[in-house]
Design a protein around this motif. Structure first.
Motif, PDB file in Angstrom:
ATOM      1  N   TYR A   1     -14.592  -8.172  13.779  1.00 17.93           N
ATOM      2  CA  TYR A   1     -13.141  -6.461  14.076  1.00 17.93           C
ATOM      3  C   TYR A   1     -13.540  -6.208  14.726  1.00 17.93           C
ATOM      4  N   MET A   2     -12.204  -5.164  15.390  1.00 17.63           N
ATOM      5  CA  MET A   2     -12.604  -5.178  16.891  1.00 17.63           C
ATOM      6  C   MET A   2     -11.393  -3.958  16.714  1.00 17.63           C
TER       7      MET A   2
ATOM      8  N   ARG B   1      -6.173  -3.035   7.883  1.00 15.60           N
ATOM      9  CA  ARG B   1      -7.292  -2.277   7.127  1.00 15.60           C
ATOM     10  C   ARG B   1      -7.213  -3.175   5.735  1.00 15.60           C
TER      11      ARG B   1
ATOM     12  N   LYS C   1     -16.558  -8.934   4.643  1.00 14.76           N
ATOM     13  CA  LYS C   1     -16.724  -9.394   5.541  1.00 14.76           C
ATOM     14  C   LYS C   1     -18.137  -9.859   6.201  1.00 14.76           C
ATOM     15  N   LYS C   2     -18.648 -10.850   5.400  1.00 10.46           N
ATOM     16  CA  LYS C   2     -19.722 -11.840   6.336  1.00 10.46           C
ATOM     17  C   LYS C   2     -19.011 -12.746   6.909  1.00 10.46           C
TER      18      LYS C   2
ATOM     19  N   ARG D   1       0.858  -1.289  -0.241  1.00  8.69           N
ATOM     20  CA  ARG D   1       0.302   0.127  -0.190  1.00  8.69           C
ATOM     21  C   ARG D   1       0.494   1.225  -0.240  1.00  8.69           C
TER      22      ARG D   1
ATOM     23  N   GLU E   1     -17.038  -8.019  -0.190  1.00  4.34           N
ATOM     24  CA  GLU E   1     -18.149  -7.931   0.600  1.00  4.34           C
ATOM     25  C   GLU E   1     -17.970  -9.066   0.694  1.00  4.34           C
TER      26      GLU E   1
ATOM     27  N   THR F   1      -9.243  -6.209   5.847  1.00  4.54           N
ATOM     28  CA  THR F   1     -10.531  -6.362   6.407  1.00  4.54           C
ATOM     29  C   THR F   1     -11.289  -5.634   5.523  1.00  4.54           C
ATOM     30  N   GLY F   2     -10.584  -4.840   4.353  1.00  2.87           N
ATOM     31  CA  GLY F   2     -12.133  -4.674   3.307  1.00  2.87           C
ATOM     32  C   GLY F   2     -11.894  -3.023   3.399  1.00  2.87           C
ATOM     33  N   LEU F   3     -10.701  -2.263   4.426  1.00  4.23           N
ATOM     34  CA  LEU F   3     -11.508  -0.485   4.033  1.00  4.23           C
ATOM     35  C   LEU F   3     -10.984  -0.221   3.884  1.00  4.23           C
ATOM     36  N   LEU F   4      -9.518  -0.276   3.349  1.00  6.98           N
ATOM     37  CA  LEU F   4      -8.480  -0.148   2.538  1.00  6.98           C
ATOM     38  C   LEU F   4      -7.958  -0.969   1.067  1.00  6.98           C
ATOM     39  N   ALA F   5      -7.831  -0.501   0.199  1.00  8.48           N
ATOM     40  CA  ALA F   5      -7.456  -1.236  -0.822  1.00  8.48           C
ATOM     41  C   ALA F   5      -6.427  -1.135  -1.207  1.00  8.48           C
TER      42      ALA F   5
END
Lengths: 247, 378
Positions: free
Chosen positions: A86-87, A53, A81-82, A17, A78, A56-60
């Motif tokens: 995440y905490m 991140r 995410k199922k 990244r 998506e 967990t799909g928060l950042l590409a």
């Protein structure tokens, strides 16, 4: 579902990244096995959170490959995410909702049925011994209780993997111990745990750990392997040797 | 779709638990309507007037006593000549003076026509306009009165000849015959109410989740963009409509404001208008990180929107370029529609074009906002 037993829970290959010219995470490669407690260590700014991140799909990601629970981070975010919990280090439940309302809300948006929500709520209150405060607003509860609740809420939908981003920041040693008991329980029931932490005693609790320095993985192995490799007695010393090589 | 229900339930709980929010929802409409509608009035009473009666006839005395009886005018000590009256005008001892020429009564009876002269201090242009309008109104009533008492023709026999010094006086346009300024202001204030709820509360609500970090938690759940957006905006859409209903009720009770047209049109338009405003709130929330930032940006736009809305200044009186800007101001259309429907009783066909414009606004703003709203940072 992708249920091949031998597939790793997380598989990362040269994941990168960039922010402009700066590499926050540079070509990291590792695998996390099913049911493992995998620790992600590193100094502040080493790229732990950026890596998490991305998973967990928060950042590409900028480049590289990664699958989480068998799903591709680029195309199947998506579905990932199922299947993950995440905490984050920032407390993630609603302070102005009660314990039960928080459980209901997160259960609901993960698609649990009313019956399941009810059952899970009872189990959770029982397990965390929250009977007396189940109808109190979260803002009145001690931080340790809230974090244990947040952890349990992140497991409501029975995810395959749970990502914990510095979950025990700011709580006392006793509560941290209790928290790790919860993590072990989850791990025993087959959930893969991916955890970042600053605390080196916590690193000892992990099955395997990876040390990040300046966006790259500098060391990877079980705590004992790493201690042997660097010829020291504690993870603390390992950390100092790797993270501050000039010292 | 089931997930939206859970978001709605959570939002309503949080809104009604928020000690800052409830007063905004319930006290703001009361304060705005009861205080602002009275304070922001251009209705002027007790205009200080001097009458130079050079006729001293029955008719002229009757006119003077009518002025004396009017709540709009405060009759000052009569002057003997124009110099004295002008001096009083200069010293701000009076706002205007009226000259009733000699032969006023004679002309009125013989010629069926007579002139009076009005001289008004026009430094405050709108006040002067009102004074002139009030006096013209008073003369018209005097005409009718004299006509019925003395059998004179009631049409156009007495005309006022206003002579404002140096500054041209333009009269404001009136939307209601009794010159009740509240009828003009209240529909606009209702619009302000709905706009504030829509723009402020919605953007602040979403940004709040960013501030406390829960948005990240939501972004790792399988919640869909549209589910999140509907769940977040629907409560404020409903609160906005509730607010309009509350405002209309208060306006009816306290000001007996006329609602000539259909409430269905007003609420229908408000529904679309709120979509546009909420879309704007969402858009603001996607470009800001803290509630303060979002407040500041909302406020920036709201001030421009309000000043260019025609609420305080008639759009027709604005310079050409400003009028063109108002075409991009959603508030302008809503005020237009509420005034037209409430005061004039306009039907749907009369406000169709405003509906089309507002639908376009709602569509574009929401499209932009949805395109900008991302669960995954790129």
């Amino acid at each position: 579902m992708n249920n091949s037993e031998n597939r790793p829970a997380v598989k990362v290959n040269k994941l990168t990244r960039q922010f402009g010219d700066f590499y926050a995470v540079k070509e990291i490669t590792f695998e996390v096995n099913k049911g493992e407690i995998f620790g992600f260590l590193g100094a502040n700014g080493a790229g732990k959170s950026t890596a998490m991140r991305m998973l967990t799909g928060l950042l590409a990601p900028s480049s590289g490959e990664a699958t989480v629970a068998g799903y591709d981070v680029y195309k199947e975010a998506e579905k990932i995410k199922k299947n993950i919990g995440y905490m984050s280090q920032r407390f993630s439940l609603y302070e102005d909702l009660t314990v039960l309302e928080n459980i209901k809300f997160y259960g609901g948006i993960y698609g649990l049925s009313n019956q399941q929500i009810k059952q899970k709520s009872e189990e959770l209150v029982e397990k965390l011994n929250l009977h007396e405060v189940s109808k109190s607003l979260l803002s009145g509860l001690p931080l340790g209780w809230k974090q244990k609740l947040a952890f349990s809420v992140a497991l409501l939908h029975d995810p395959e993997i749970i990502f914990l981003d510095e979950p025990t920041g700011g709580v006392d040693p006793v509560t941290r111990r209790q928290f790790w008991k919860l993590i072990y329980e989850a791990s025993d029931s087959g959930i893969t745990v991916f955890v970042t932490t600053h605390y080196m005693d916590e690193a000892e609790y992990c099955n395997r750990i990876s040390m990040m320095v300046a966006g790259e993985i500098a060391a990877l192995g079980s705590p004992n392997e790493l201690k042997k490799q660097y010829g020291v007695d504690s993870m603390d010393e390992v950390f100092v040797k790797i993270a501050r090589p000039s010292n | 779709m089931r997930k939206i229900r859970f978001i709605l339930e959570k939002e309503f709980r949080q809104i009604f638990r928020n000690r800052g929010m409830l007063p905004i929802i319930f006290v703001m409409p009361i304060v705005q309507l009861l205080i602002l509608a009275n304070a922001a009035t251009f209705d002027i009473k007790n205009i200080k007037i001097i009458i130079l009666d050079q006729d001293h006839s029955t008719f002229s005395k009757r006119l003077v006593s009518n002025v004396n009886a009017s709540p709009y005018f405060a009759l000052q000590e009569p002057s003997d000549n124009t110099e004295q009256a002008e001096a009083a005008l200069k010293e701000e001892k009076s706002d205007m003076y009226v000259v009733i020429p000699p032969d006023f009564e004679k002309d009125l009876i013989k010629e069926q026509n007579a002139d009076v002269q009005m001289i008004i201090n026009a430094i405050d242009g709108s006040k002067a306009g009102l004074a002139s309008a009030y006096f013209a109104n008073l003369l018209a009533n005097f005409n009718v009165e004299m006509a019925s008492s003395y059998g004179l023709k009631s049409n156009a026999m007495l005309t006022s000849n206003s002579n404002s010094k140096s500054i041209a006086v333009t009269n404001s346009n009136w939307y209601n015959q009794f010159l009740n300024y509240k009828f003009y202001m209240v529909p606009g204030i209702l619009v302000l109410l709905v706009t504030m709820i829509g723009a402020f509360l919605s953007s602040m609500n979403i940004v709040r989740e960013k501030e406390i970090g829960t948005i990240e938690q939501l972004n790792v759940t399988p919640i869909k963009n549209y589910e999140f957006i509907i769940g977040k905006l629907l409560p404020f859409w409903l609160i906005g409509l509730f607010e309009l209903g509350l405002g209309l009720t208060l306006a009816k009770i306290f000001y007996s404001i006329p609602i000539e047209g259909s409430l269905v049109i007003i609420f229908g338009f408000a529904g679309i208008y709120l979509l546009a405003v909420l879309g704007m709130g969402l858009l603001i929330s996607t470009i800001t990180e803290t509630q303060q930032q979002s407040m500041f940006i909302s406020w920036f736009f709201l001030v421009i929107f309000i000043l260019l809305s025609g609420l305080f200044t008639a759009i027709e009186n604005m310079p050409e370029w400003a009028q063109r800007i108002t075409l991009f101001n959603p508030v302008r259309y809503f005020i237009e529609v509420t005034r037209m429907v409430m005061l004039k009783g306009a039907g749907f066909s009369a406000v169709k074009s405003q509906f089309v414009v507002m639908l376009t606004f709602a569509f574009c703003l929401n499209l932009l906002a949805i395109l900008r709203y991302r669960k995954t940072a790129s």
